[in-house]
Design an enzyme around this catalytic site. Structure first.
Site, PDB file in Angstrom:
ATOM      1  N   THR A  28       0.853  -1.181   0.000  1.00  0.00           N
ATOM      2  CA  THR A  28       0.000   0.000   0.000  1.00  0.00           C
ATOM      3  C   THR A  28       0.888   1.229   0.000  1.00  0.00           C
ATOM      4  O   THR A  28       1.695   1.420   0.914  1.00  0.00           O
ATOM      5  CB  THR A  28      -0.917   0.008   1.239  1.00  0.00           C
ATOM      6  OG1 THR A  28      -1.614  -1.241   1.317  1.00  0.00           O
ATOM      7  CG2 THR A  28      -1.937   1.134   1.126  1.00  0.00           C
ATOM      8  N   LYS A 140       4.104  -9.215   3.611  1.00  0.00           N
ATOM      9  CA  LYS A 140       2.757  -8.649   3.631  1.00  0.00           C
ATOM     10  C   LYS A 140       1.882  -9.498   2.704  1.00  0.00           C
ATOM     11  O   LYS A 140       1.515  -9.096   1.600  1.00  0.00           O
ATOM     12  CB  LYS A 140       2.781  -7.184   3.194  1.00  0.00           C
ATOM     13  CG  LYS A 140       1.564  -6.396   3.677  1.00  0.00           C
ATOM     14  CD  LYS A 140       1.777  -4.907   3.542  1.00  0.00           C
ATOM     15  CE  LYS A 140       0.614  -4.144   4.170  1.00  0.00           C
ATOM     16  NZ  LYS A 140       0.810  -2.683   4.080  1.00  0.00           N
ATOM     17  N   GLU A 173       4.061  -5.390  16.779  1.00  0.00           N
ATOM     18  CA  GLU A 173       3.730  -4.255  15.921  1.00  0.00           C
ATOM     19  C   GLU A 173       2.404  -3.652  16.372  1.00  0.00           C
ATOM     20  O   GLU A 173       1.890  -3.977  17.441  1.00  0.00           O
ATOM     21  CB  GLU A 173       3.644  -4.714  14.462  1.00  0.00           C
ATOM     22  CG  GLU A 173       2.600  -5.814  14.230  1.00  0.00           C
ATOM     23  CD  GLU A 173       2.683  -6.448  12.857  1.00  0.00           C
ATOM     24  OE1 GLU A 173       3.602  -6.119  12.087  1.00  0.00           O
ATOM     25  OE2 GLU A 173       1.820  -7.296  12.551  1.00  0.00           O
TER      26      GLU A 173
END
Length: 268
Positions: A28, A140, A173
């Site tokens: 992204t 990802k 995270e």
């Protein structure tokens, strides 16, 4: 707006392995003044992910052109790129997939990031923990159900982002961001070798700090390590950097690290 293999459309085959198995990866990127910010780094991330996932060769020239063209007339937006293994048979085997699917979408930039940068954000401890998976750690990939559940729980709180641990109780995270904290002059970030996403901005910050003579300690630590921290920041390619005012029950008011990174590492 959506483009699939370079054609503007919003329908994907039901047999595509992104639909059937979450078999793919994504990135992204921020779009600013008609350009994809950090384009080369996003392409590198996708290339590395497809290699890790043993996917067929992607037409990278076509994808690069499609990303540039999609961003061309956008002042401020978000470009998401998904690559799936493509369409194949019923079972898990992907041997019949020779043509990966390229899916690009363009959406508005989240304007709340502007106000968050000014006022700082709060982090709530998520009850959802991340499974340890060294084979997929850092990538990802499209299997984001853990993050979907983290987000669902976050939306039941008044916090802006989540603090996420793994199943061993170690910091990993946030829901959609990487994590750094500072204690004195030492900067820390969680070890992502067993779970989590190794974000582009995280990589850039680590490299930038090293270039300025400041090493980052990559550590496997429990939540309580944040009790002694002087400062916390979170980052991703869209934010790209946010200061944290509160993490769980601890409060922070320093912006020493944030100001340095904002000036030297995260200027978009």
């Amino acid at each position: 707006m959506f483009w699939i293999n370079g054609i503007e459309q919003n329908l994907i085959s039901a047999s595509d392995r992104a639909v059937q198995f979450g078999d793919g990866c994504f990135t992204t990127a921020r779009v600013s003044h008609g350009r994809v910010v950090w384009l080369d780094k996003h392409l590198q991330r996708l290339q590395q992910a497809t290699e890790r996932l043993l996917m067929p060769t992607v037409n990278w020239n076509a994808l690069t052109k499609e990303m540039v063209e999609a961003a061309n007339h956008t002042e401020d937006g978000v470009l998401k790129v998904i690559i799936s293994r493509g369409s194949g048979g019923r079972g898990y085997s992907g041997t019949t997939c020779q043509h990966p699917t390229r899916l690009i979408s363009l959406s508005d930039y989240p304007t709340h990031y502007h106000s968050w940068r000014e006022r700082g954000i709060s982090l709530a401890l998520s009850p959802v923990t991340l499974a340890r998976s060294p084979l997929l750690a850092g990538v990802k990939h499209l299997n984001r159900l853990e993050q979907v559940l983290i987000r669902a729980h976050l939306e039941q709180t008044e916090a802006d982002e989540a603090l996420v641990l793994d199943t061993a109780g170690l910091l990993v995270e946030c829901c959609a961001a990487n994590l750094f904290w500072r204690k004195g002059e030492v900067i820390f970030t969680p070890d992502l070798s067993l779970s989590g996403v190794d974000g582009i901005t995280r990589q850039m910050i680590i490299a930038c700090l090293a270039a300025h003579g400041q090493q980052v300690a990559i550590v496997a630590q429990p939540l309580d390590v944040l009790a002694d921290a002087d400062e916390i920041v979170v980052c991703n390619a869209l934010m790209p950097l946010l200061p944290v005012n509160r993490a769980d029950k601890w409060l922070y008011n320093s912006r020493q690290l944030f100001d340095f990174l904002n000036q030297h590492c995260c200027d978009v």
